[in-house]
Write a protein that holds these residues in place. Structure first.
Motif, PDB file in Angstrom:
ATOM      1  N   UNK A   1       0.831  -1.194   0.000  1.00  0.00           N
ATOM      2  CA  UNK A   1       0.000   0.000   0.000  1.00  0.00           C
ATOM      3  C   UNK A   1       0.871   1.250   0.000  1.00  0.00           C
ATOM      4  N   UNK A   2       1.898   1.263   0.853  1.00  0.00           N
ATOM      5  CA  UNK A   2       2.799   2.413   0.908  1.00  0.00           C
ATOM      6  C   UNK A   2       3.593   2.595  -0.371  1.00  0.00           C
ATOM      7  N   UNK A   3       4.027   1.467  -0.982  1.00  0.00           N
ATOM      8  CA  UNK A   3       4.789   1.545  -2.231  1.00  0.00           C
ATOM      9  C   UNK A   3       3.929   2.100  -3.358  1.00  0.00           C
ATOM     10  N   UNK A   4       2.683   1.634  -3.456  1.00  0.00           N
ATOM     11  CA  UNK A   4       1.770   2.159  -4.478  1.00  0.00           C
ATOM     12  C   UNK A   4       1.445   3.629  -4.218  1.00  0.00           C
ATOM     13  N   UNK A   5       1.328   3.985  -2.939  1.00  0.00           N
ATOM     14  CA  UNK A   5       1.034   5.376  -2.601  1.00  0.00           C
ATOM     15  C   UNK A   5       2.196   6.274  -2.992  1.00  0.00           C
ATOM     16  N   UNK A   6       3.423   5.817  -2.740  1.00  0.00           N
ATOM     17  CA  UNK A   6       4.596   6.590  -3.124  1.00  0.00           C
ATOM     18  C   UNK A   6       4.616   6.830  -4.623  1.00  0.00           C
TER      19      UNK A   6
END
Length: 464
Positions: free
Chosen positions: A96-101
């Motif tokens: 989730x954090x990687x996609x958000x970045x």
């Protein structure tokens, strides 16, 4: 790929539905016994049905991500705690954090600025143009930790339109180069989602197991040579049939972006913090997942404000839920004893083979066949644990086995086999015939590089 759309009952779609319905039913024809239990039969029917729907894009990805674990529970294949066990790990939140970045960097325009700048340096030579696409994709893949395929697909599609080459072999070459630059490069860079999934599954066998940012690149960089060689082969094979002026297009686009904005500068700083956290792992020894679980969200703090609520809406929620559902495949299969079955059948074969070349060729071939039936995410969750068990039984380092699973997942022939390839294919730069032709050659080059470059390199640095 994940847009809900009205189904058109064409002959092709009818065939897809027939395969989707009848392929799972073949598992009902297999007699139940002490190994192939009723629960395992239900598991295969539900899982293969769900994966066929995904492969043929028959319904939205989010629907299957929710429906597949629900069916496991409803048909008593596994309890809810096992079906949804992925959500109790760090992997979905890391993804989730990687996609958000990636969404943050794209929304502020930073990814376009970087890619346009790189492409202005390539000149108007056809080979250099393809190498520029490769370089831009590689850089963006590293900066987004494997999530650059959509923005690069759009960039390359815009390039083909501006050069008026859509429908030509040149556009097909640009499309395949884009795929190599944003998907195949994951084999030697650090992809947060891949190593989050594979590392999460492996950690259930080896507590604390993880693959770091530096490890993934230091241990696999020879495959970068293979990817670059493949681009050159494509350039020589799919020759230019007209003069190009790509450099002017990217210069114009770069000027149109204007000076670097405040949000871009702040997001560069956030990206720098994440990279510093990953690079310093040998000293702080913290789980790499924390870098993605925490730092991208700094952009939403009011005093920082380099991302907005609209940016949040661009997060790839469908893929997050799909990854969690696919991790459930591995966890449910493990609870049914599937890992033990794979280990019992494959271990004697590996022991007879003996040579690392033979062992990893079998792993490569196994994943290559599985790719026709399921997505790489499902393969990693299903096969990682038994492969780890086999490595430990052979008294071998499990790390190269994990890498081999990642490497072999890139050997695909059809676009539906891998989401990132399919997403770029959907832009229409490359036709099916050209995709299959180039993929066959790419797979041969890739497998040769895996055997002749990577395995000897692993021997050299002591991984084997």
């Amino acid at each position: 790929m994940n847009e809900v759309r009205k189904m058109k009952w064409t002959r092709a779609n009818l065939i897809k539905w027939i395969v989707t319905v009848f392929l799972p039913l073949t598992f009902l024809a297999i007699p139940v016994n002490t190994v192939y239990t009723t629960q395992m039969r239900s598991f295969f029917v539900i899982t293969v049905f769900s994966l066929c729907i995904i492969a043929f894009e028959l319904v939205d990805l989010m629907i299957i991500a929710a429906l597949m674990p629900a069916l496991w529970i409803a048909f008593k294949v596994a309890p809810a705690a096992t079906a949804f066990s992925a959500w109790s790990s760090t992997t979905p939140y890391m993804c989730m954090g990687a996609f958000m970045l990636a969404a943050i960097l794209e929304d502020c325009g930073l990814l376009k600025r970087i890619s346009y700048w790189i492409m202005t340096k390539t000149g108007d030579n056809y080979l250099m143009l393809l190498l520029g696409v490769f370089a831009a994709g590689l850089v963006l893949s590293i900066l987004t930790f494997g999530s650059a395929y959509i923005v690069m697909g759009a960039l390359c599609y815009g390039l083909c339109r501006s050069l008026n080459i859509l429908g030509t072999k040149m556009a097909a070459a640009v499309g395949m180069t884009c795929m190599i630059a944003t998907s195949a490069v994951k084999s030697f860079t650090y992809c947060a989602t891949i190593y989050g999934i594979v590392g999460g599954m492996a950690a259930q066998i080896i507590p604390g197991f993880q693959v770091t940012f530096l490890q993934s690149m230091l241990h696999n960089w020879p495959m970068g040579i293979v990817c670059l060689l493949t681009v050159i082969v494509i350039a020589k094979w799919y020759k230019a049939d007209r003069p190009l002026n790509g450099k002017a297009y990217f210069k114009k686009e770069l000027v149109a972006l204007g000076p670097m904005s405040r949000n871009e500068k702040i997001n560069v700083a956030i990206l720098g913090i994440i990279i510093a956290f990953l690079l310093s792992n040998p000293w702080h020894h913290l789980d790499v997942a924390y870098g993605f679980m925490i730092f991208p969200w700094l952009a939403f703090i009011p005093m920082i404000g380099s991302a907005t609520r609209e940016t949040l809406k661009k997060l790839n929620w469908e893929m997050v839920f799909f990854i969690a559902a696919c991790m459930g495949i591995g966890n449910v299969a493990g609870s049914l004893g599937f890992s033990t079955i794979i280990t019992d059948y494959c271990l004697p074969l590996f022991e007879r083979t003996g040579s690392p070349y033979g062992i990893f060729s079998i792993v490569f071939g196994l994943v290559f066949v599985f790719n026709f039936l399921m997505t790489p995410v499902a393969i990693w969750t299903l096969v990682t644990q038994p492969i780890i068990q086999i490595a430990l039984s052979l008294n071998m380092n499990p790390l190269p086995f994990v890498y081999a699973l990642v490497q072999s997942s890139e050997a695909i022939i059809l676009p539906y086999e891998y989401v990132s390839y399919l997403a770029i294919y959907a832009f229409g730069m490359i036709g099916m015939k050209d995709f299959i032709q180039m993929s066959l050659v790419r797979c041969l080059i890739y497998f040769a590089g895996f055997l002749l470059l990577l395995i000897p390199y692993w021997n050299l640095i002591g991984l084997l």
